[in-house]
Motif scaffolding. Structure first.
Motif, PDB file in Angstrom:
ATOM      1  N   ASP A 109     115.363  12.723  35.655  1.00 38.67           N
ATOM      2  CA  ASP A 109     116.610  12.226  36.232  1.00 38.67           C
ATOM      3  C   ASP A 109     116.580  12.464  37.735  1.00 38.67           C
ATOM      4  OD1 ASP A 109     117.885  11.432  33.821  1.00 38.67           O
ATOM      5  OD2 ASP A 109     118.239  13.542  33.366  1.00 38.67           O
ATOM      6  N   VAL A 110     117.079  11.479  38.476  1.00 38.80           N
ATOM      7  CA  VAL A 110     117.113  11.594  39.935  1.00 38.80           C
ATOM      8  C   VAL A 110     118.566  11.673  40.372  1.00 38.80           C
ATOM      9  CG1 VAL A 110     116.498  10.487  42.110  1.00 38.80           C
ATOM     10  CG2 VAL A 110     114.973  10.279  40.126  1.00 38.80           C
ATOM     11  N   THR A 113     121.512  14.993  46.778  1.00 41.19           N
ATOM     12  CA  THR A 113     121.937  16.338  47.151  1.00 41.19           C
ATOM     13  C   THR A 113     123.458  16.477  47.006  1.00 41.19           C
ATOM     14  OG1 THR A 113     121.792  15.527  49.425  1.00 41.19           O
ATOM     15  CG2 THR A 113     120.039  16.989  48.689  1.00 41.19           C
ATOM     16  N   ASP A 114     124.170  15.341  46.996  1.00 40.64           N
ATOM     17  CA  ASP A 114     125.621  15.369  46.782  1.00 40.64           C
ATOM     18  C   ASP A 114     125.989  15.347  45.306  1.00 40.64           C
ATOM     19  OD1 ASP A 114     125.846  15.180  49.529  1.00 40.64           O
ATOM     20  OD2 ASP A 114     126.062  12.994  49.493  1.00 40.64           O
ATOM     21  N   GLY A 115     124.976  15.288  44.422  1.00 37.76           N
ATOM     22  CA  GLY A 115     125.258  15.308  42.994  1.00 37.76           C
ATOM     23  C   GLY A 115     125.440  13.937  42.362  1.00 37.76           C
ATOM     24  N   GLU A 116     125.211  12.871  43.133  1.00 37.49           N
ATOM     25  CA  GLU A 116     125.331  11.519  42.573  1.00 37.49           C
ATOM     26  C   GLU A 116     124.093  11.206  41.727  1.00 37.49           C
ATOM     27  OE1 GLU A 116     125.382   6.870  44.019  1.00 37.49           O
ATOM     28  OE2 GLU A 116     125.430   8.437  45.546  1.00 37.49           O
ATOM     29  N   VAL A 117     124.311  10.713  40.503  1.00 41.08           N
ATOM     30  CA  VAL A 117     123.192  10.381  39.624  1.00 41.08           C
ATOM     31  C   VAL A 117     122.670   8.991  39.980  1.00 41.08           C
ATOM     32  CG1 VAL A 117     122.480   9.980  37.244  1.00 41.08           C
ATOM     33  CG2 VAL A 117     124.113  11.799  37.764  1.00 41.08           C
ATOM     34  N   ILE A 118     121.376   8.903  40.274  1.00 38.03           N
ATOM     35  CA  ILE A 118     120.783   7.626  40.673  1.00 38.03           C
ATOM     36  C   ILE A 118     120.166   6.906  39.473  1.00 38.03           C
ATOM     37  CG2 ILE A 118     119.092   6.510  42.196  1.00 38.03           C
ATOM     38  CD1 ILE A 118     121.367   8.041  43.622  1.00 38.03           C
ATOM     39  N   GLY A 119     119.479   7.662  38.613  1.00 38.39           N
ATOM     40  CA  GLY A 119     118.832   7.043  37.460  1.00 38.39           C
ATOM     41  C   GLY A 119     117.636   7.863  37.023  1.00 38.39           C
ATOM     42  N   GLU A 142     117.066  -1.243  40.315  1.00 36.25           N
ATOM     43  CA  GLU A 142     115.884  -0.425  40.624  1.00 36.25           C
ATOM     44  C   GLU A 142     115.965   0.085  42.048  1.00 36.25           C
ATOM     45  OE1 GLU A 142     112.256  -2.545  39.891  1.00 36.25           O
ATOM     46  OE2 GLU A 142     112.321  -2.095  37.757  1.00 36.25           O
ATOM     47  N   PHE A 143     115.591   1.366  42.207  1.00 34.86           N
ATOM     48  CA  PHE A 143     115.511   1.953  43.544  1.00 34.86           C
ATOM     49  C   PHE A 143     114.085   2.419  43.761  1.00 34.86           C
ATOM     50  CE2 PHE A 143     119.778   2.798  41.856  1.00 34.86           C
ATOM     51  CZ  PHE A 143     120.553   2.135  42.806  1.00 34.86           C
ATOM     52  N   TYR A 144     113.595   2.281  44.969  1.00 35.58           N
ATOM     53  CA  TYR A 144     112.237   2.713  45.291  1.00 35.58           C
ATOM     54  C   TYR A 144     112.327   3.949  46.175  1.00 35.58           C
ATOM     55  CZ  TYR A 144     110.972  -1.716  43.279  1.00 35.58           C
ATOM     56  OH  TYR A 144     110.812  -2.760  42.407  1.00 35.58           O
ATOM     57  N   ILE A 145     111.908   5.070  45.605  1.00 38.60           N
ATOM     58  CA  ILE A 145     112.039   6.344  46.316  1.00 38.60           C
ATOM     59  C   ILE A 145     110.654   6.784  46.802  1.00 38.60           C
ATOM     60  CG2 ILE A 145     112.821   8.736  46.119  1.00 38.60           C
ATOM     61  CD1 ILE A 145     115.068   6.729  45.469  1.00 38.60           C
ATOM     62  N   ILE A 157     110.426  20.232  37.106  1.00 34.40           N
ATOM     63  CA  ILE A 157     109.776  19.631  35.942  1.00 34.40           C
ATOM     64  C   ILE A 157     110.374  20.171  34.645  1.00 34.40           C
ATOM     65  CG2 ILE A 157     107.576  19.473  34.685  1.00 34.40           C
ATOM     66  CD1 ILE A 157     107.830  17.651  37.183  1.00 34.40           C
ATOM     67  N   ASP A 158     110.694  21.462  34.629  1.00 34.37           N
ATOM     68  CA  ASP A 158     111.232  22.069  33.400  1.00 34.37           C
ATOM     69  C   ASP A 158     112.561  21.435  32.991  1.00 34.37           C
ATOM     70  OD1 ASP A 158     109.054  23.777  33.317  1.00 34.37           O
ATOM     71  OD2 ASP A 158     110.044  25.244  34.607  1.00 34.37           O
ATOM     72  N   GLU A 159     113.393  21.130  33.985  1.00 31.67           N
ATOM     73  CA  GLU A 159     114.686  20.519  33.680  1.00 31.67           C
ATOM     74  C   GLU A 159     114.637  18.996  33.769  1.00 31.67           C
ATOM     75  OE1 GLU A 159     117.900  22.191  35.954  1.00 31.67           O
ATOM     76  OE2 GLU A 159     117.280  24.248  35.511  1.00 31.67           O
ATOM     77  N   LYS A 160     113.449  18.451  34.087  1.00 31.33           N
ATOM     78  CA  LYS A 160     113.276  16.991  34.259  1.00 31.33           C
ATOM     79  C   LYS A 160     114.296  16.459  35.265  1.00 31.33           C
ATOM     80  CE  LYS A 160     110.606  14.736  31.756  1.00 31.33           C
ATOM     81  NZ  LYS A 160     109.256  14.341  32.235  1.00 31.33           N
ATOM     82  N   LYS A 161     114.393  17.140  36.410  1.00 37.49           N
ATOM     83  CA  LYS A 161     115.402  16.787  37.402  1.00 37.49           C
ATOM     84  C   LYS A 161     114.784  16.744  38.792  1.00 37.49           C
ATOM     85  CE  LYS A 161     118.988  19.424  38.763  1.00 37.49           C
ATOM     86  NZ  LYS A 161     120.065  20.386  38.599  1.00 37.49           N
ATOM     87  N   ILE A 162     115.077  15.670  39.515  1.00 38.72           N
ATOM     88  CA  ILE A 162     114.581  15.517  40.881  1.00 38.72           C
ATOM     89  C   ILE A 162     115.787  15.331  41.798  1.00 38.72           C
ATOM     90  CG2 ILE A 162     113.275  14.009  42.438  1.00 38.72           C
ATOM     91  CD1 ILE A 162     111.550  13.267  39.940  1.00 38.72           C
ATOM     92  N   THR A 163     115.825  16.114  42.882  1.00 38.38           N
ATOM     93  CA  THR A 163     116.919  16.008  43.834  1.00 38.38           C
ATOM     94  C   THR A 163     116.396  15.328  45.097  1.00 38.38           C
ATOM     95  OG1 THR A 163     117.809  18.076  42.963  1.00 38.38           O
ATOM     96  CG2 THR A 163     118.717  17.294  45.056  1.00 38.38           C
ATOM     97  N   ILE A 164     117.108  14.269  45.517  1.00 34.91           N
ATOM     98  CA  ILE A 164     116.674  13.563  46.732  1.00 34.91           C
ATOM     99  C   ILE A 164     117.796  13.556  47.757  1.00 34.91           C
ATOM    100  CG2 ILE A 164     115.098  12.046  45.445  1.00 34.91           C
ATOM    101  CD1 ILE A 164     117.227   9.784  45.952  1.00 34.91           C
TER     102      ILE A 164
END
Length: 172
Positions: A109-110, A113-119, A142-145, A157-164
């Motif tokens: 999940d992406v 930093t403000d906590g908005e879920v992107i996808g 679709e977003f290209y990061i 990786i453990d929480e399957k979470k990426i913060t951008i």
């Protein structure tokens, strides 16, 4: 239960000296196909993989050409056509800090930093200097990061979470 990771597919033989032509599916061909390394051949309709030791590796056009210890002519490797080459999870090895395997990133999940879920990361493109993560958002958008320090702040990786921290225009 061992986990296996695909590093390539044997698509054909090459010449008569037991060389096989491989379409690679690995980020680290130099490492995976190093002389002396063990790979496992998964043949269709065979339950047990066949371990092989790499004797030589070279590239030719867009293929990797491999030979294996003890397989010295075309007749001995012909049967491997259409097989997958894999490594076991134990062989993955430790990556440098900040390096990840594709299978670890896809499905994360992406959020900003403000906590908005992107996808969720759906695929990874490797166009050049840096990888680009394709994130599928709600409404199939679709977003290209770009995987660069300015944008990707934390990968868990453990929480399957990426913060951008999105750059201007990135999510519009």
């Amino acid at each position: 239960m061992a986990k296996w990771f695909n590093v390539g597919k044997i698509v054909n033989t090459h010449g008569i000296r037991g060389e096989v032509r491989v379409i690679s599916r690995t980020d680290f061909p130099e490492e995976r196909y190093k002389k002396g390394n063990t790979l496992y051949i998964f043949m269709p309709n065979q339950s047990e993989p066949i371990p092989v030791i790499i004797k030589s590796h070279r590239t030719h056009k867009s293929f990797d050409l491999l030979t294996f210890e003890g397989y010295n002519n075309i007749n001995e490797v012909e049967k491997f056509k259409g097989s997958l080459l894999k490594i076991s999870e134990e062989q993955l090895g430790e990556l440098e800090e900040g390096e990840f395997y594709f299978h670890e990133i896809i499905g994360c999940d992406v959020i900003t930093t403000d906590g908005e879920v992107i996808g969720q990361v759906a695929e990874i493109l490797t166009p050049g200097a840096n990888d680009v993560w394709v994130v599928k958002g709600p409404n199939r958008k679709e977003f290209y990061i770009p995987y660069i320090d300015d944008v990707v702040k934390e990968v868990n990786i453990d929480e399957k979470k990426i913060t951008i921290e999105p750059m201007e225009g990135l999510l519009s």
